[in-house]
Design an enzyme around this catalytic site. Sequence first.
Site, short mmCIF file in Angstrom:
data_model
loop_
_atom_site.label_atom_id
_atom_site.label_comp_id
_atom_site.label_asym_id
_atom_site.label_seq_id
_atom_site.Cartn_x
_atom_site.Cartn_y
_atom_site.Cartn_z
N ASP A 1 119.44 75.04 39.05
CA ASP A 1 118.28 74.28 38.57
C ASP A 1 118.62 73.46 37.32
O ASP A 1 118.10 72.37 37.13
CB ASP A 1 117.10 75.22 38.26
CG ASP A 1 116.37 75.65 39.53
OD1 ASP A 1 116.47 74.94 40.55
OD2 ASP A 1 115.68 76.68 39.50
N TYR B 1 106.61 67.91 42.34
CA TYR B 1 106.86 66.74 43.21
C TYR B 1 105.82 66.60 44.31
O TYR B 1 105.96 65.75 45.19
CB TYR B 1 108.28 66.77 43.78
CG TYR B 1 108.64 68.04 44.48
CD1 TYR B 1 109.31 69.06 43.81
CD2 TYR B 1 108.30 68.24 45.82
CE1 TYR B 1 109.63 70.24 44.44
CE2 TYR B 1 108.62 69.41 46.46
CZ TYR B 1 109.28 70.41 45.77
OH TYR B 1 109.60 71.58 46.41
N THR C 1 99.83 80.83 27.61
CA THR C 1 99.95 82.18 27.07
C THR C 1 101.05 82.17 26.01
O THR C 1 102.24 82.17 26.32
CB THR C 1 100.31 83.19 28.20
OG1 THR C 1 99.38 82.99 29.27
CG2 THR C 1 100.25 84.62 27.72
N LYS D 1 113.21 84.57 42.06
CA LYS D 1 114.42 84.19 41.32
C LYS D 1 114.92 85.29 40.37
O LYS D 1 116.12 85.47 40.22
CB LYS D 1 114.18 82.89 40.54
CG LYS D 1 114.06 81.66 41.44
CD LYS D 1 113.93 80.40 40.62
CE LYS D 1 113.74 79.20 41.51
NZ LYS D 1 113.66 77.94 40.77
N ALA E 1 102.20 84.30 23.93
CA ALA E 1 103.13 85.43 23.85
C ALA E 1 104.32 85.22 24.80
O ALA E 1 105.45 85.62 24.49
CB ALA E 1 102.40 86.72 24.21
N THR F 1 113.63 80.75 45.83
CA THR F 1 112.56 80.08 45.11
C THR F 1 111.46 81.08 44.76
O THR F 1 111.62 82.29 44.96
CB THR F 1 112.07 78.84 45.91
OG1 THR F 1 111.13 78.13 45.12
CG2 THR F 1 111.44 79.21 47.24
N GLY G 1 105.12 74.99 29.29
CA GLY G 1 105.29 76.14 30.18
C GLY G 1 106.25 77.14 29.58
O GLY G 1 106.99 76.84 28.63
N ALA G 2 106.24 78.33 30.14
CA ALA G 2 107.16 79.38 29.69
C ALA G 2 107.52 80.30 30.85
O ALA G 2 107.90 81.45 30.64
CB ALA G 2 106.54 80.17 28.54
N ALA H 1 110.76 78.18 35.47
CA ALA H 1 111.25 76.80 35.43
C ALA H 1 111.46 76.35 33.99
O ALA H 1 112.45 75.66 33.68
CB ALA H 1 110.27 75.88 36.14
N SER I 1 113.71 72.01 51.20
CA SER I 1 115.14 72.34 51.23
C SER I 1 115.73 72.31 52.65
O SER I 1 116.83 71.78 52.84
CB SER I 1 115.40 73.69 50.56
OG SER I 1 115.11 73.58 49.19
P1 NDP Z 1 105.77 80.33 36.92
O1 NDP Z 1 104.66 80.91 37.74
O2 NDP Z 1 106.89 81.19 36.46
O3 NDP Z 1 105.13 79.63 35.59
C1 NDP Z 1 103.99 78.83 35.69
C2 NDP Z 1 103.74 78.14 34.35
O4 NDP Z 1 102.59 77.29 34.48
C3 NDP Z 1 103.43 79.12 33.21
O5 NDP Z 1 103.93 78.59 32.01
C4 NDP Z 1 101.90 79.15 33.23
O6 NDP Z 1 101.33 79.51 32.00
C5 NDP Z 1 101.60 77.69 33.51
N1 NDP Z 1 100.26 77.51 34.08
C6 NDP Z 1 99.86 77.85 35.33
N2 NDP Z 1 98.56 77.54 35.50
C7 NDP Z 1 98.14 76.98 34.32
C8 NDP Z 1 96.90 76.47 33.85
N3 NDP Z 1 95.81 76.45 34.64
N4 NDP Z 1 96.84 75.98 32.61
C9 NDP Z 1 97.91 75.98 31.80
N5 NDP Z 1 99.12 76.47 32.17
C10 NDP Z 1 99.23 76.97 33.42
O7 NDP Z 1 106.32 79.10 37.79
P2 NDP Z 1 107.72 78.34 37.64
O8 NDP Z 1 108.09 78.32 36.21
O9 NDP Z 1 108.67 78.90 38.61
O10 NDP Z 1 107.36 76.86 38.15
C11 NDP Z 1 106.56 75.96 37.39
C12 NDP Z 1 106.44 74.63 38.12
O11 NDP Z 1 107.72 73.99 38.25
C13 NDP Z 1 105.92 74.79 39.54
O12 NDP Z 1 104.97 73.78 39.78
C14 NDP Z 1 107.15 74.60 40.40
O13 NDP Z 1 106.82 74.06 41.66
C15 NDP Z 1 107.95 73.61 39.58
N6 NDP Z 1 109.40 73.69 39.86
C16 NDP Z 1 110.05 72.57 40.34
C17 NDP Z 1 111.40 72.60 40.58
C18 NDP Z 1 112.08 71.36 41.10
O14 NDP Z 1 113.23 71.46 41.56
N7 NDP Z 1 111.45 70.20 41.04
C19 NDP Z 1 112.21 73.81 40.35
C20 NDP Z 1 111.46 74.92 39.81
C21 NDP Z 1 110.09 74.84 39.60
P3 NDP Z 1 101.03 81.07 31.66
O15 NDP Z 1 102.33 81.64 31.15
O16 NDP Z 1 99.97 81.00 30.62
O17 NDP Z 1 100.58 81.72 32.93
#
Ligand code: NDP
Length: 281
Positions: free
Chosen positions: A109, A223, A161, A72, A163, A68, A135-136, A139, A23
């Site tokens: 976003d 990215y 996960t 957030k 839940a 970030t 994912g959940a 993002a 950024s």
């Molecule tokens: P969070 O930490 O809130 O969520 C992470 C997610 O990844 C959860 O759903 C988690 O699952 C899952 N996860 C992590 N490790 C594993 C694994 N080993 N196996 C399976 N699932 C896994 O992060 P964010 O939601 O904030 O960000 C997610 C991604 O998006 C990041 O890589 C971030 O850099 C990217 N991003 C990019 C943006 C952009 O502008 N390009 C903007 C925002 C985010 P669980 O719930 O089970 O833990």
Amino acid sequence: MNLVSGATVVAGVVGAPVAHSLSPLIHNAWLDAAGLDAVYVAFAPPPHRFTAFAEGLRGGAVRGLNVTVPFKEAALAIADEASPFARRAGAANLLLFSADGRIAADNTDGAGLAAALAEQAPLFEPGAGPVLILGAGGAARGAAAALLEAGAPEIRLLNRTRARAQALAAALGAPVRVAAAERAIAGARLVVNATSLGLDGGAGPELDLEDAAPGAVVMDMIYRPLETPLLRAARRRGLAVVDGLAMLIGQAAPSFEALFGAPPPPLDVRRLCVRALEAGP
Ligand code: NDP
């Protein structure tokens, strides 16, 4: 390059860690090209001090901050007012500090995701069919809220996960629902990776892209690297791909306008970012 003066406006990004954020590169390149007397810096307060840090900026000595991971949700919580999209996403990636001491929260976003799709998959129509979001976390929540707003008829969530996916589906309501793993991708028109799988050379999500709808679009929010394992697999199948850098730049543009009062000047910041990514961390 602008010199810092006594009147220089200060804005920035706050995160932990934040040192590798692109950024500052994006915003300072735009500021320079626009000839604005402003600077955009990165702040990394200790995580437990975030609220005290942001509260201390009430009054507007710092114009505003992008926010970030992992701040957030906390950013939304301290704001006096928030845009409807930030409330729906449950998170803010932008805080604006006004002279009267108030803090306004927004979330760009969703706009970033929409801009990335419009730029790299211009034929994609959100209303055309089911969307699968992997994912959940924060993002995924923002992506689901944005695609819901754009008219997606069905949004399936698949998360390690379960839940957490259930809680997100309940928060956003129909047509967001938790998908059964074996049928999650069947007929999907858009697949979005919003997990951290594939980050920094790690393995991507396991997904059989063959079951997606013909001509589906595959997007990865990651990215680093720019071409993730998921995007490589999609490209091999001839599917349209959308990368996380397009989303990052897509959210930066409305943030810049909110922070500095003018849209970004025409400048190829993607090229600068690609060069920075190629140079490594
Ligand atoms: P969070 O930490 O809130 O969520 C992470 C997610 O990844 C959860 O759903 C988690 O699952 C899952 N996860 C992590 N490790 C594993 C694994 N080993 N196996 C399976 N699932 C896994 O992060 P964010 O939601 O904030 O960000 C997610 C991604 O998006 C990041 O890589 C971030 O850099 C990217 N991003 C990019 C943006 C952009 O502008 N390009 C903007 C925002 C985010 P669980 O719930 O089970 O833990």
